[in-house]
Each structure stands twice: as C-alpha cells, then as structure tokens.
Design a protein around this motif. Sequence first.
Motif, PDB file in Angstrom:
ATOM      1  N   VAL A  42      37.774  36.392  -6.505  1.00  0.00           N
ATOM      2  CA  VAL A  42      37.390  36.347  -7.909  1.00  0.00           C
ATOM      3  C   VAL A  42      38.486  37.079  -8.664  1.00  0.00           C
ATOM      4  CG1 VAL A  42      35.699  37.081  -9.626  1.00  0.00           C
ATOM      5  CG2 VAL A  42      34.926  36.330  -7.366  1.00  0.00           C
ATOM      6  N   GLY A  43      38.997  36.462  -9.719  1.00  0.00           N
ATOM      7  CA  GLY A  43      40.059  37.109 -10.468  1.00  0.00           C
ATOM      8  C   GLY A  43      40.037  36.747 -11.932  1.00  0.00           C
ATOM      9  N   TRP A  44      40.743  37.557 -12.715  1.00  0.00           N
ATOM     10  CA  TRP A  44      40.908  37.319 -14.146  1.00  0.00           C
ATOM     11  C   TRP A  44      42.328  36.807 -14.339  1.00  0.00           C
ATOM     12  CZ3 TRP A  44      36.866  37.589 -17.425  1.00  0.00           C
ATOM     13  CH2 TRP A  44      35.730  38.286 -17.004  1.00  0.00           C
ATOM     14  N   LEU A  45      42.470  35.530 -14.702  1.00  0.00           N
ATOM     15  CA  LEU A  45      43.772  34.885 -14.789  1.00  0.00           C
ATOM     16  C   LEU A  45      44.237  34.753 -16.232  1.00  0.00           C
ATOM     17  CD1 LEU A  45      43.210  31.905 -12.306  1.00  0.00           C
ATOM     18  CD2 LEU A  45      43.934  34.241 -11.777  1.00  0.00           C
ATOM     19  N   THR A  46      45.551  34.821 -16.419  1.00  0.00           N
ATOM     20  CA  THR A  46      46.147  34.511 -17.718  1.00  0.00           C
ATOM     21  C   THR A  46      46.151  32.987 -17.872  1.00  0.00           C
ATOM     22  OG1 THR A  46      48.384  34.304 -16.866  1.00  0.00           O
ATOM     23  CG2 THR A  46      47.676  36.531 -17.563  1.00  0.00           C
ATOM     24  N   PRO A  47      46.302  32.484 -19.098  1.00  0.00           N
ATOM     25  CA  PRO A  47      46.412  31.033 -19.263  1.00  0.00           C
ATOM     26  C   PRO A  47      47.567  30.438 -18.441  1.00  0.00           C
ATOM     27  CG  PRO A  47      45.952  32.052 -21.373  1.00  0.00           C
ATOM     28  CD  PRO A  47      46.212  33.178 -20.394  1.00  0.00           C
ATOM     29  N   GLU A  48      48.659  31.164 -18.316  1.00  0.00           N
ATOM     30  CA  GLU A  48      49.793  30.683 -17.517  1.00  0.00           C
ATOM     31  C   GLU A  48      49.416  30.580 -16.037  1.00  0.00           C
ATOM     32  OE1 GLU A  48      50.000  33.361 -19.682  1.00  0.00           O
ATOM     33  OE2 GLU A  48      50.913  32.188 -21.305  1.00  0.00           O
ATOM     34  N   GLU A  49      48.677  31.569 -15.538  1.00  0.00           N
ATOM     35  CA  GLU A  49      48.221  31.529 -14.141  1.00  0.00           C
ATOM     36  C   GLU A  49      47.226  30.396 -13.922  1.00  0.00           C
ATOM     37  OE1 GLU A  49      48.598  36.194 -12.809  1.00  0.00           O
ATOM     38  OE2 GLU A  49      46.890  35.613 -14.071  1.00  0.00           O
ATOM     39  N   VAL A  50      46.394  30.116 -14.916  1.00  0.00           N
ATOM     40  CA  VAL A  50      45.455  28.990 -14.836  1.00  0.00           C
ATOM     41  C   VAL A  50      46.243  27.695 -14.623  1.00  0.00           C
ATOM     42  CG1 VAL A  50      43.877  27.557 -16.211  1.00  0.00           C
ATOM     43  CG2 VAL A  50      43.576  30.043 -16.127  1.00  0.00           C
ATOM     44  N   GLU A  51      47.295  27.485 -15.418  1.00  0.00           N
ATOM     45  CA  GLU A  51      48.096  26.265 -15.304  1.00  0.00           C
ATOM     46  C   GLU A  51      48.774  26.152 -13.942  1.00  0.00           C
ATOM     47  OE1 GLU A  51      49.850  24.582 -19.168  1.00  0.00           O
ATOM     48  OE2 GLU A  51      50.064  26.780 -19.353  1.00  0.00           O
ATOM     49  N   LYS A  52      49.190  27.269 -13.368  1.00  0.00           N
ATOM     50  CA  LYS A  52      49.884  27.253 -12.077  1.00  0.00           C
ATOM     51  C   LYS A  52      48.929  27.097 -10.901  1.00  0.00           C
ATOM     52  CE  LYS A  52      53.762  30.070 -13.590  1.00  0.00           C
ATOM     53  NZ  LYS A  52      54.341  31.410 -13.572  1.00  0.00           N
ATOM     54  N   ARG A  53      47.770  27.748 -10.950  1.00  0.00           N
ATOM     55  CA  ARG A  53      46.867  27.801  -9.795  1.00  0.00           C
ATOM     56  C   ARG A  53      45.824  26.692  -9.747  1.00  0.00           C
ATOM     57  NH1 ARG A  53      45.373  34.181  -8.895  1.00  0.00           N
ATOM     58  NH2 ARG A  53      47.496  34.976  -9.038  1.00  0.00           N
ATOM     59  N   MET A  54      45.414  26.190 -10.908  1.00  0.00           N
ATOM     60  CA  MET A  54      44.341  25.190 -10.945  1.00  0.00           C
ATOM     61  C   MET A  54      44.908  23.786 -11.039  1.00  0.00           C
ATOM     62  SD  MET A  54      41.439  26.809 -13.414  1.00  0.00           S
ATOM     63  CE  MET A  54      40.777  28.440 -13.124  1.00  0.00           C
ATOM     64  N   SER A  55      44.164  22.838 -10.466  1.00  0.00           N
ATOM     65  CA  SER A  55      44.550  21.439 -10.627  1.00  0.00           C
ATOM     66  C   SER A  55      44.365  21.050 -12.089  1.00  0.00           C
ATOM     67  CB  SER A  55      43.710  20.539  -9.725  1.00  0.00           C
ATOM     68  OG  SER A  55      42.358  20.527 -10.171  1.00  0.00           O
ATOM     69  N   GLU A  56      45.004  19.971 -12.482  1.00  0.00           N
ATOM     70  CA  GLU A  56      44.978  19.518 -13.874  1.00  0.00           C
ATOM     71  C   GLU A  56      43.559  19.393 -14.424  1.00  0.00           C
ATOM     72  OE1 GLU A  56      47.000  15.944 -16.461  1.00  0.00           O
ATOM     73  OE2 GLU A  56      46.256  15.440 -14.464  1.00  0.00           O
ATOM     74  N   VAL A  57      42.636  18.817 -13.645  1.00  0.00           N
ATOM     75  CA  VAL A  57      41.297  18.548 -14.169  1.00  0.00           C
ATOM     76  C   VAL A  57      40.463  19.813 -14.370  1.00  0.00           C
ATOM     77  CG1 VAL A  57      41.239  16.188 -13.331  1.00  0.00           C
ATOM     78  CG2 VAL A  57      40.317  18.009 -11.897  1.00  0.00           C
ATOM     79  N   TYR A  58      40.824  20.915 -13.703  1.00  0.00           N
ATOM     80  CA  TYR A  58      40.133  22.180 -13.937  1.00  0.00           C
ATOM     81  C   TYR A  58      40.876  23.035 -14.961  1.00  0.00           C
ATOM     82  CZ  TYR A  58      37.013  20.876 -10.250  1.00  0.00           C
ATOM     83  OH  TYR A  58      36.083  20.202  -9.504  1.00  0.00           O
ATOM     84  N   ALA A  59      42.185  23.027 -14.912  1.00  0.00           N
ATOM     85  CA  ALA A  59      42.963  23.799 -15.878  1.00  0.00           C
ATOM     86  C   ALA A  59      42.667  23.348 -17.305  1.00  0.00           C
ATOM     87  CB  ALA A  59      44.458  23.683 -15.576  1.00  0.00           C
ATOM     88  N   VAL A  60      42.541  22.043 -17.528  1.00  0.00           N
ATOM     89  CA  VAL A  60      42.299  21.550 -18.887  1.00  0.00           C
ATOM     90  C   VAL A  60      40.955  22.052 -19.415  1.00  0.00           C
ATOM     91  CG1 VAL A  60      41.218  19.318 -18.311  1.00  0.00           C
ATOM     92  CG2 VAL A  60      42.551  19.558 -20.415  1.00  0.00           C
ATOM     93  N   ARG A  61      39.982  22.220 -18.544  1.00  0.00           N
ATOM     94  CA  ARG A  61      38.670  22.729 -18.975  1.00  0.00           C
ATOM     95  C   ARG A  61      38.798  24.157 -19.488  1.00  0.00           C
ATOM     96  NH1 ARG A  61      34.844  20.210 -14.151  1.00  0.00           N
ATOM     97  NH2 ARG A  61      35.968  18.235 -14.107  1.00  0.00           N
ATOM     98  N   VAL A  62      39.568  24.954 -18.778  1.00  0.00           N
ATOM     99  CA  VAL A  62      39.771  26.349 -19.187  1.00  0.00           C
ATOM    100  C   VAL A  62      40.585  26.401 -20.471  1.00  0.00           C
ATOM    101  CG1 VAL A  62      40.833  28.547 -18.558  1.00  0.00           C
ATOM    102  CG2 VAL A  62      39.564  27.218 -16.834  1.00  0.00           C
ATOM    103  N   LEU A  63      41.675  25.656 -20.522  1.00  0.00           N
ATOM    104  CA  LEU A  63      42.545  25.680 -21.702  1.00  0.00           C
ATOM    105  C   LEU A  63      41.821  25.143 -22.931  1.00  0.00           C
ATOM    106  CD1 LEU A  63      45.871  24.621 -19.963  1.00  0.00           C
ATOM    107  CD2 LEU A  63      45.073  26.946 -20.521  1.00  0.00           C
ATOM    108  N   ASP A  64      40.979  24.111 -22.758  1.00  0.00           N
ATOM    109  CA  ASP A  64      40.172  23.617 -23.881  1.00  0.00           C
ATOM    110  C   ASP A  64      39.253  24.721 -24.405  1.00  0.00           C
ATOM    111  OD1 ASP A  64      41.303  21.081 -23.712  1.00  0.00           O
ATOM    112  OD2 ASP A  64      39.529  20.147 -22.788  1.00  0.00           O
ATOM    113  N   ALA A  65      38.666  25.511 -23.491  1.00  0.00           N
ATOM    114  CA  ALA A  65      37.739  26.574 -23.890  1.00  0.00           C
ATOM    115  C   ALA A  65      38.441  27.711 -24.616  1.00  0.00           C
ATOM    116  CB  ALA A  65      37.000  27.109 -22.661  1.00  0.00           C
ATOM    117  N   LEU A  66      39.751  27.843 -24.427  1.00  0.00           N
ATOM    118  CA  LEU A  66      40.500  28.903 -25.098  1.00  0.00           C
ATOM    119  C   LEU A  66      40.882  28.536 -26.526  1.00  0.00           C
ATOM    120  CD1 LEU A  66      42.819  30.109 -22.197  1.00  0.00           C
ATOM    121  CD2 LEU A  66      40.717  31.175 -23.068  1.00  0.00           C
ATOM    122  N   GLU A  67      40.747  27.276 -26.886  1.00  0.00           N
ATOM    123  CA  GLU A  67      41.086  26.839 -28.243  1.00  0.00           C
ATOM    124  C   GLU A  67      40.067  27.383 -29.247  1.00  0.00           C
ATOM    125  OE1 GLU A  67      41.484  22.613 -28.411  1.00  0.00           O
ATOM    126  OE2 GLU A  67      43.167  22.598 -27.001  1.00  0.00           O
TER     127      GLU A  67
END
Length: 142
Positions: free
Chosen positions: A98-123
């Motif tokens: 379990v970790g607290w990731l930066t948006p940049e780490e989200v893009e690097k560690r998560m697949s596209e279909v999960y990263a977009v969910r997180v990035l959408d929520a940050l808008e």
Amino acid sequence: MPLHSVSVAGVVVRDDGRVLAIRRADNGTWEPPGGVLELDERPEDGAVREVLEETGIRVSIERLTGVYKNMSRGVVALVFRCRQIGGVERTSSESTAVGWLTPEEVEKRMSEVYAVRVLDALEPAGAPHIRAHDGRHLLESA
C-alpha cells in the motif's frame, strides 16, 4: 440478455496531491483500491468498504469522477474521489503493498486503464468522465 458486473474504486487524495494505491496480490499490478459492488450495497458504500478492506484507510466520498467500461469483459467501474478520515495503511489478503503515489508514479506504475481513472479523479470538479477500454487500452469515442 447481456450481463454486466459493477465494480467500484476509491481514489483517495492527500493534501500533498499523492494518491492511495495498492499492489494487487493476485497479479502484482498497481491500482486504486476497489472491487465488486455487492448486490445490497449503494455504490458509495461499496467504494468506502473496498478502500478500508484493502488498505486500512477510512474514507469519505467527495464525488463520482468517472464511469469506465471494459468492453471485452462487460465490467462497469464507478470511480469516486475520496478523502481520508482515519485509519492506518496496511496490506490485506488482496494487496502486497500500500503506498501513496505521485501522479508521475501513477503513470509509470499503473496500466493505462487504471492510471486514467486516477488522473481523471485529480482533475478539478466537473462532470464525471465516461470512458471505454478493451482491458488494456482506452478506446476512442465514437
């Protein structure tokens, strides 16, 4: 008649902009915490339950940020932006980290279909995103 499964996920955002993520025990991928919505459960309650079960973090829902459909599997995911109201990070039978990731780490560690969910929520607040994917990649809108 086609059948669909509904899942829920919580994108928990800290004041410093980091987001809560888990490394799944079954496949080793990083994702926002979430899972299948139970039959007798409101979507918001399911997201709160899944975040707590998988991470030990208690949350409150801020808003729905997106609806995502896996076109190949018939899974519809509802994603909510959340804020932490208690608890302490811990793993579960479903998570190995379990970790607290930066948006940049989200893009690097998560697949596209999960990263977009997180990035959408940050808008900034606005209408929820509605997206379709094939399980790996986003599909273009019609």
